[in-house]
Design an enzyme around this catalytic site. Sequence first.
Site, PDB file in Angstrom:
ATOM      1  N   ASP A 159       0.817  -1.212   0.000  1.00 54.96           N
ATOM      2  CA  ASP A 159       0.000   0.000   0.000  1.00 54.96           C
ATOM      3  C   ASP A 159       0.853   1.264   0.000  1.00 54.96           C
ATOM      4  O   ASP A 159       1.919   1.314   0.616  1.00 54.96           O
ATOM      5  CB  ASP A 159      -0.917  -0.018   1.227  1.00 54.96           C
ATOM      6  CG  ASP A 159      -2.105   0.903   1.077  1.00 54.96           C
ATOM      7  OD1 ASP A 159      -2.670   0.972  -0.033  1.00 54.96           O
ATOM      8  OD2 ASP A 159      -2.482   1.549   2.063  1.00 54.96           O
ATOM      9  N   HIS A 163      -9.925   5.278   1.354  1.00 53.01           N
ATOM     10  CA  HIS A 163      -8.811   5.365   2.295  1.00 53.01           C
ATOM     11  C   HIS A 163      -9.242   6.171   3.521  1.00 53.01           C
ATOM     12  O   HIS A 163     -10.231   6.889   3.497  1.00 53.01           O
ATOM     13  CB  HIS A 163      -7.612   6.039   1.629  1.00 53.01           C
ATOM     14  CG  HIS A 163      -6.894   5.165   0.658  1.00 53.01           C
ATOM     15  ND1 HIS A 163      -5.528   5.166   0.516  1.00 53.01           N
ATOM     16  CD2 HIS A 163      -7.347   4.246  -0.236  1.00 53.01           C
ATOM     17  CE1 HIS A 163      -5.164   4.299  -0.409  1.00 53.01           C
ATOM     18  NE2 HIS A 163      -6.261   3.735  -0.885  1.00 53.01           N
ATOM     19  N   SER A 181     -10.680   4.616   9.099  1.00 50.48           N
ATOM     20  CA  SER A 181     -10.715   4.518  10.562  1.00 50.48           C
ATOM     21  C   SER A 181     -11.551   5.618  11.193  1.00 50.48           C
ATOM     22  O   SER A 181     -12.095   5.448  12.282  1.00 50.48           O
ATOM     23  CB  SER A 181      -9.293   4.573  11.130  1.00 50.48           C
ATOM     24  OG  SER A 181      -8.565   3.421  10.772  1.00 50.48           O
ATOM     25  N   ASN A 185     -10.153   0.673   3.290  1.00 48.90           N
ATOM     26  CA  ASN A 185      -8.849   0.602   3.960  1.00 48.90           C
ATOM     27  C   ASN A 185      -8.929   1.089   5.402  1.00 48.90           C
ATOM     28  O   ASN A 185      -9.440   2.180   5.674  1.00 48.90           O
ATOM     29  CB  ASN A 185      -7.833   1.467   3.222  1.00 48.90           C
ATOM     30  CG  ASN A 185      -7.385   0.855   1.903  1.00 48.90           C
ATOM     31  OD1 ASN A 185      -8.004  -0.063   1.386  1.00 48.90           O
ATOM     32  ND2 ASN A 185      -6.306   1.381   1.362  1.00 48.90           N
ATOM     33  N   THR A 203      -5.482   3.043  11.338  1.00 55.07           N
ATOM     34  CA  THR A 203      -5.378   3.687  12.648  1.00 55.07           C
ATOM     35  C   THR A 203      -6.289   3.044  13.682  1.00 55.07           C
ATOM     36  O   THR A 203      -5.919   2.904  14.853  1.00 55.07           O
ATOM     37  CB  THR A 203      -5.693   5.191  12.529  1.00 55.07           C
ATOM     38  OG1 THR A 203      -4.771   5.788  11.607  1.00 55.07           O
ATOM     39  CG2 THR A 203      -5.573   5.889  13.867  1.00 55.07           C
TER      40      THR A 203
END
Length: 278
Positions: free
Chosen positions: A82, A204, A207, A226, A229
């Site tokens: 990544d 992306h 979190s 994705n 965190t």
Amino acid sequence: MLSTTADLVGEAAAAGTGVAAFNVILLEHAEAIARAAETTGLPAIMQISQNAVRFHGDVAPLAAAARAIAEASGARLSLHLDHVEEEALLHRTAECGASSVMFDASKLPDEENTAAARAAAAWAHARGLFVEAELGEIGGKGSAHTPGVRTDPGQAAEFVAATGVDALAVAVGSSHAMRERTAALDLALIARLRDALPVPLVLHGSSGIPAPALRAAVEHGMTKINIGTLLNIALTGPIRAVLARDPDVVDPRRYLAGARDAVTEAVADCQRAVSGRG
């Protein structure tokens, strides 16, 4: 079992659902991802970022461990590199056992980003690898994680056509490294991007997004989600608690066991939210 990212993302896109991708920094991350996937019965993507490679000094050891865990697992797991910015690491994708790579030239001017992504895709496709790239523009030049930036559907369609990438990370309201789940996504923009692009969309900075919003993002067109965190927060909390209770603890197994369990639970929760089973 070790699967390919192309299969996991392709199947999710065809079914109109999502597949969660989780950052791996430590062995415990990979173990937790596999355990969660086995519990939920849902596939997952294990991601090693270029930042993680810098931390360890080489991609090979962590990638070998993650691949071994995937091969021994009863769950369907793939290995992905990544946010790769250096060609040297890009060119190690296949040798380290990954079936996919996200080549990130989004910091470059648009024409250079396009040229770099096109070259990366050509190199990767010649080796049977799945390639992800990134594009964010509206609100100012920046990546898919820059606050205020949004991806224009028309520009995104031109970028995909010019580069031949297999998936595109787009800017729709999320940001990297958020510690609170307060991000608000532009669901209408996600739907417009889904309709404009012939490739799966990647979210992306997930979190910082509440679980219901993750599910809504998938329903509006996101496929690969994705998460990084959030796992580190889950990992760190139990470690702090153990060391606060007993400052004399020096055996890492004493504090990593509970931390790994917490990451396993966090991964499973995210998988359920993304798949619609939450």
